[in-house]
Design a protein around this motif. Structure first.
Motif, PDB file in Angstrom:
ATOM      1  N   PRO A   1       1.146   7.213  -6.475  1.00 28.05           N
ATOM      2  CA  PRO A   1       0.071   6.477  -7.154  1.00 28.05           C
ATOM      3  C   PRO A   1       0.232   6.446  -8.672  1.00 28.05           C
ATOM      4  O   PRO A   1      -0.178   5.481  -9.309  1.00 28.05           O
ATOM      5  CB  PRO A   1      -1.193   7.230  -6.744  1.00 28.05           C
ATOM      6  N   GLY A   2       0.840   7.468  -9.236  1.00 29.16           N
ATOM      7  CA  GLY A   2       1.001   7.506 -10.680  1.00 29.16           C
ATOM      8  C   GLY A   2       1.927   6.439 -11.225  1.00 29.16           C
ATOM      9  O   GLY A   2       1.897   6.126 -12.425  1.00 29.16           O
TER      10      GLY A   2
ATOM     11  N   ASN B   1      -2.096  -7.600  -7.160  1.00 31.00           N
ATOM     12  CA  ASN B   1      -2.198  -6.210  -7.636  1.00 31.00           C
ATOM     13  C   ASN B   1      -2.839  -5.328  -6.569  1.00 31.00           C
ATOM     14  O   ASN B   1      -3.725  -4.536  -6.845  1.00 31.00           O
ATOM     15  CB  ASN B   1      -3.036  -6.155  -8.918  1.00 31.00           C
ATOM     16  N   LYS B   2      -2.358  -5.479  -5.337  1.00 26.69           N
ATOM     17  CA  LYS B   2      -3.021  -4.798  -4.232  1.00 26.69           C
ATOM     18  C   LYS B   2      -2.945  -3.272  -4.350  1.00 26.69           C
ATOM     19  O   LYS B   2      -3.928  -2.574  -4.093  1.00 26.69           O
ATOM     20  CB  LYS B   2      -2.441  -5.250  -2.892  1.00 26.69           C
ATOM     21  N   ASP B   3      -1.803  -2.733  -4.710  1.00 28.82           N
ATOM     22  CA  ASP B   3      -1.704  -1.276  -4.808  1.00 28.82           C
ATOM     23  C   ASP B   3      -2.696  -0.730  -5.827  1.00 28.82           C
ATOM     24  O   ASP B   3      -3.366   0.290  -5.595  1.00 28.82           O
ATOM     25  CB  ASP B   3      -0.280  -0.856  -5.167  1.00 28.82           C
TER      26      ASP B   3
ATOM     27  N   GLY C   1       0.795  -1.219   0.000  1.00 26.52           N
ATOM     28  CA  GLY C   1       0.000   0.000   0.000  1.00 26.52           C
ATOM     29  C   GLY C   1       0.822   1.261   0.000  1.00 26.52           C
ATOM     30  O   GLY C   1       0.290   2.343  -0.275  1.00 26.52           O
ATOM     31  N   SER C   2       2.121   1.163   0.293  1.00 22.32           N
ATOM     32  CA  SER C   2       2.936   2.374   0.388  1.00 22.32           C
ATOM     33  C   SER C   2       3.106   3.048  -0.977  1.00 22.32           C
ATOM     34  O   SER C   2       3.121   4.274  -1.066  1.00 22.32           O
ATOM     35  CB  SER C   2       4.307   2.037   0.979  1.00 22.32           C
ATOM     36  N   ARG C   3       3.235   2.249  -2.005  1.00 23.99           N
ATOM     37  CA  ARG C   3       3.406   2.829  -3.341  1.00 23.99           C
ATOM     38  C   ARG C   3       2.138   3.567  -3.782  1.00 23.99           C
ATOM     39  O   ARG C   3       2.214   4.652  -4.362  1.00 23.99           O
ATOM     40  CB  ARG C   3       3.748   1.720  -4.336  1.00 23.99           C
TER      41      ARG C   3
END
Length: 434
Positions: free
Chosen positions: A39-40, A326-328, A32-34
């Motif tokens: 986010p881009g 593909n959690k992020d 989740g950090s990315r």
């Protein structure tokens, strides 16, 4: 959907869920950090199983296009899945570790069961749960399990008192009832002065809950592992429902498909009041009684005293599969789809009720139905968040209809229901008073 519960669940699944374990955990994916910091840069394909109906598809496809325009490195694979088949299909895929989606539109009645099987990714601290304080308390309660947030509320619903204003006017009644005693008197007055039945009850257990809640009762005390559906308060609520039938102000409940029977009678002007949800209003407006939409009145359900009424919460959550690679990307997708802007769009396009406070904009509240149900949501509550809660209603339906048709007294019916739950589904629970 017609009710806020899944009727596809198999009796006995609740007992099994306590000992089952999730299979095919797959890759942990991003932490989740990315998604939070850059986010881009997030890439990947998000497979989303969408359990909404065909008519709603175009609106969600438009949102997906907007999401992909904002995040061009993320592709969304939109997979419509039948609501009736989705619960078991997801369990099968998650258990095998093959074919489960990254994101599932999860009925609130499934959420605890999936979490108990370790199929859902906890979302606290991720961007999926953006601005969590903006969500209404009731819908947010349906997304939590054992102290963790395992879903993000997508849409919500509850039950309210729907009534025919023209019949109220003919009977000389100025406002909707706020207590069950007033409800009974209103139904009697309408019957006496207009000849039209005051109400008709749906003999499904889910629709009995406002009677239980209105007297301070409930189905279960989860914290103390106690079955309370036969408590004095709950029994009193069922007695109120039965009195409506026995007094003649309510039409007799149908033995089969009670919902459709009730709904048809109401929209055709043959009953003055029903307890139903926002999903029913489009059908109401197709009936002879509500060709003039302004004739439909909507108010919070009554209670034992004014302001004490409450109704169950239904709806859906977005959940992320624990085994997703593909959690992020999934977190960003859920964040986008549950944003206030997206919820305002679906509310105006599809007539759904938002789960965010800020999504109840002037544009959304211009619709009298949404404005009325927003008020009803203030007194709504989540059903017990336990695995397989939908299974409880199989037996509940059977016993409640027997009570309404005079085959069992309210106490006999609720005692038998409690014993049935204890023997088949809730073996580690004790019964109220035992």
């Amino acid at each position: 959907m017609r009710r806020g519960i899944s009727v596809a669940a198999t009796v006995g699944a609740l007992a099994l869920a306590a000992t089952a374990c999730g299979g095919g955990s797959g890759s942990d994916g991003g932490d989740g950090s990315r998604a939070a910091k850059d986010p881009g840069s997030v890439t990947g394909t998000v497979t989303w199983w969408d359990t909404s109906n065909e008519a709603e598809g175009p609106a969600y496809k438009k949102l997906i296009q907007d999401f992909q325009a904002q995040y061009p490195k993320i592709k969304v694979e939109h997979v419509p899945v039948s609501f009736d088949a989705a619960e078991q299909k997801f369990k099968t895929a998650a258990q095998s570790g093959k074919g489960a989606p990254d994101v599932l539109r999860t009925d609130v009645g499934w959420t605890a069961g999936f979490a108990n099987l370790h199929y859902l990714q906890p979302l606290d601290g991720t961007v999926a749960l953006d601005n969590a304080g903006d969500f209404l308390d009731g819908p947010m309660a349906t997304a939590k399990y054992k102290g963790q947030t395992v879903g993000v509320p997508q849409v919500t619903d509850t039950l309210a008192l729907l009534y025919n204003k023209e019949l109220f006017e003919r009977a000389g009644i100025a406002k909707p009832p706020t207590t069950w005693a007033e409800f009974t008197e209103t139904a009697k007055t309408i019957k006496e002065r207009t000849g039209v039945a005051g109400t008709q009850l749906n003999p499904e257990g889910y629709f009995s809950l406002p009677f239980l809640y209105g007297e301070g009762g409930d189905m279960l005390d989860v914290d103390n592992k106690k079955i309370t559906v036969n408590s004095p308060q709950a029994v009193k609520g069922i007695e109120t429902a039965l009195e409506l039938v026995n007094s003649g102000v309510s039409l007799k409940p149908a033995t089969t498909d009670g919902y459709t029977t009730m709904q048809t009678a109401f929209k055709d002007g043959k009953v003055a009041m029903v307890i139903n949800g926002p999903w029913s209003t489009a059908d109401d407006f197709s009936g002879a009684a509500f060709k003039d939409k302004a004739n439909l009145g909507i108010a919070p359900v009554p209670g034992a005293a004014a302001g004490k009424g409450a109704a169950p919460i239904g709806g859906h959550n977005y959940t992320v599969y624990r085994g997703s690679k593909n959690k992020d990307a999934a977190y960003l997708f859920v964040k986008f789809m549950t944003s206030a802007k997206s919820q305002e769009y679906t509310a105006t396009e599809l007539g759904t009720l938002p789960t965010r406070k800020s999504a109840y904009t002037e544009k959304v509240l211009a619709d009298p139905v949404k404005k009325a149900f927003q008020e009803a949501l203030n007194s709504s509550r989540a059903r017990p968040m336990i695995p397989g809660v939908g299974d409880l209603f199989v037996s509940f339906d059977q016993h409640y209809v027997k009570v309404l048709r005079g085959q069992l007294s309210p106490k006999e019916g609720m005692d038998a229901l409690a014993q049935d739950w204890r023997s088949k589904l809730l073996k580690d629970y004790r019964i109220d008073g035992s």
